[in-house]
Structure formats: structure tokens, C-alpha cells
Write an enzyme that holds these catalytic residues in place. Sequence first.
Site, short mmCIF file in Angstrom:
data_model
loop_
_atom_site.label_atom_id
_atom_site.label_comp_id
_atom_site.label_asym_id
_atom_site.label_seq_id
_atom_site.Cartn_x
_atom_site.Cartn_y
_atom_site.Cartn_z
N GLU A 63 -12.76 60.63 8.62
CA GLU A 63 -13.00 62.06 8.79
C GLU A 63 -11.72 62.89 8.67
OE1 GLU A 63 -15.88 62.88 12.10
OE2 GLU A 63 -15.68 60.72 12.38
N SER A 116 -19.61 62.15 12.56
CA SER A 116 -19.95 62.92 11.36
C SER A 116 -20.92 62.20 10.43
CB SER A 116 -18.68 63.30 10.57
OG SER A 116 -17.90 64.21 11.29
N TYR A 132 -21.11 69.03 5.67
CA TYR A 132 -19.87 69.67 5.26
C TYR A 132 -19.89 70.29 3.88
CZ TYR A 132 -18.22 67.31 9.42
OH TYR A 132 -18.07 66.88 10.72
N ARG A 191 -21.11 68.82 21.85
CA ARG A 191 -22.39 69.10 21.19
C ARG A 191 -23.28 67.88 21.28
NH1 ARG A 191 -21.36 68.83 15.87
NH2 ARG A 191 -22.87 67.14 15.59
N ASP A 247 -26.85 65.99 19.97
CA ASP A 247 -27.75 65.97 18.82
C ASP A 247 -29.06 65.28 19.18
OD1 ASP A 247 -25.77 67.20 17.31
OD2 ASP A 247 -24.97 65.29 16.56
N GLU A 295 -26.93 61.44 20.30
CA GLU A 295 -25.54 61.22 20.71
C GLU A 295 -24.96 62.52 21.25
OE1 GLU A 295 -23.30 59.99 17.32
OE2 GLU A 295 -23.73 61.79 16.17
N ASN A 332 -21.29 64.58 21.04
CA ASN A 332 -20.01 64.66 20.32
C ASN A 332 -18.99 65.42 21.16
OD1 ASN A 332 -20.92 63.72 17.45
ND2 ASN A 332 -22.44 65.22 18.11
N GLY A 346 -17.41 69.36 15.21
CA GLY A 346 -16.72 69.96 14.07
C GLY A 346 -16.36 71.42 14.32
#
Length: 310
Positions: free
Chosen positions: A15, A147, A213, A252, A254, A271, A273, A277
Amino acid sequence: MTRRVAVLMGGWSPEREVSLVSGKACAEGLREGGHEVIEYDVKRDLRALVDFLRPAAGGGPDVVFNALHGRYGEDGCIQGVLEIMRVPYTHSGVLASAIAMDKPMARHVFTSLGLRVAEGKVIERRLLASGDPMPRPYVVKPIDQGSSVGVHIVREGDNLAAVEAAEAAFGERVLIEKFVPGRELTVAVMHDKAVAVTELRPKTRFYDYEAKYTDGITEHLIPAPIPAEVYELARQWALTAFQALGCDGLARADFRWNDAEAGTSGLVILELNTQPGMTPLSLAPEQAKWAGISWPELMTWMIDHARSPV
């Protein structure tokens, strides 16, 4: 209050490029907020990093903004270095970062709290060559990448040998999860508040690295057009997961929601994070903006909520 902020970015995980984009954007936001910013591309040179953080003549940063992604940047490693150096830093600490990055361990925490996860198990990667470990469709994930790096949905007709070969770069164990049909949801958490729920509608087959992305590939719907009970449960679970792992700052969570099931029964958490990002396309900053928090304000909020090692 103006501070001297070191933005750590780059690193050497898969990443890296995303981290460089995140770091540049965060540095710009911090400068717009009136802070002195030093950008630092982290390499495999611990001495150089230590010298940067604590130069011999003094004048090190007041706080580190951690814009690293992936292994070594969000799994507790860089956090441990910053703890030893006693430099305040953004996002979560060593333990929370390590547990969140280890997907099987995070699943154990979530289920212990009564949060639903997709049916799954950890297997040796080589076993994929022997056949399907569960009925298709199912998801194959590296146990410690972010990611959506290395994530594959195995459907009818897919070449399992190709999936096994692709996973070789990520270690000998993989997480296998039953594929949950339906909709992709995400919730940003800022310290003690779940901000909102965004629904993601990728134009690709699933919300993979490219969809995350590449501009225009995924539609972001905020607030998510879902039933109120599902919306509120997703926010509740996101905050519960954040608090249980001991997270700090911005994170964050998900989710997948199978909208073919009654009520909230189709919601599962995938998950959490701890280093979401921070690119122009990223979801957590988008939710903050929706909540009325500008980019420079968010950057300042994050350094205001930096961890201060004892």
C-alpha cells in the site's frame, strides 16, 4: 495552537503508493490549518527514523501524523517505535493496531461481543490446491493486509490454482469467509462517535483495491439509503468494535448487509481499519465533511487527539 507535525508516509508494504497520496493530502491539510509540517518517507532504516524524530540538536516534531498503510505502518510496529521514542502520534496504539490488523483475532473479538461475522476459518494456503475449503462463492483474504490487497472472491468457474498462486506473496495462512451477497457499508468513528453510514456501489465485481482508489469506479451514497434499523445497528457495532479494541482517533468499520434477509439479520461486520485511507477518495474524510468538518479541521482534530506515550 500551531504545532510542528511530522507526517510519516510511504513505507514498503503493497500500500506504499496509497500511503504517499494520503500523506501528501494530510500534509497539505495540516498546512492549511496553520501547522508547520515535515514530510517523511519511511524506509527500512530505523536509525534514520530515530534520528529524524529526535535529532541530536533537538527540534524534533511535537506530534507525528501517521499516514502509513499496511504492514509495519498500521499493525503496531511503527506505533511501538513511537511509544519508545515518547512521541505523540495519531490513530490507535500498539495493541489495538495489532489486533485490528490480524483479521482472525479481530473476528474473535467481534464474536465475543455478539457482533455477527461471516462464516469463516483460517487454513494453510497450500490447501487451496486440494480443492474448495467451503462451497462457492467464498472470499480468500490474507490475514494481515489492508485496502483489500490480495482479496479474491472465488465464484463458480474461477481458477482456484490461480488464487492460491496469487496468495503466495502474503504468507502461508489465509482467511476463508463465506461470501455475503447484498450491499457494502462503512462507518467512520471519531473517538467516541460513529459519524455516518456510507453505502458503496462499485462498478467492478466487488469493492477491491482498484475500486477503492480509482476515481469514478465506486459510487458513495451518504447517508446510506437503507432501513433506519440497519443504519443505526451498523453505527452501534462500529462504535462497539472501536471501543472493544481500544482504538483512538479516527477509524473505520466495514460491513456487508444481505438485504434479502429480514430486518437486521443480514448485517455482518468485516473488519475495523485503524488507519483508514486519507486520499481524496477516502471514506472517513468524506463522512467528516458530510458532518460539517472541513479537511483542515479534521487534520487538526486528529493531532489534537494524538496518543501521548507515557
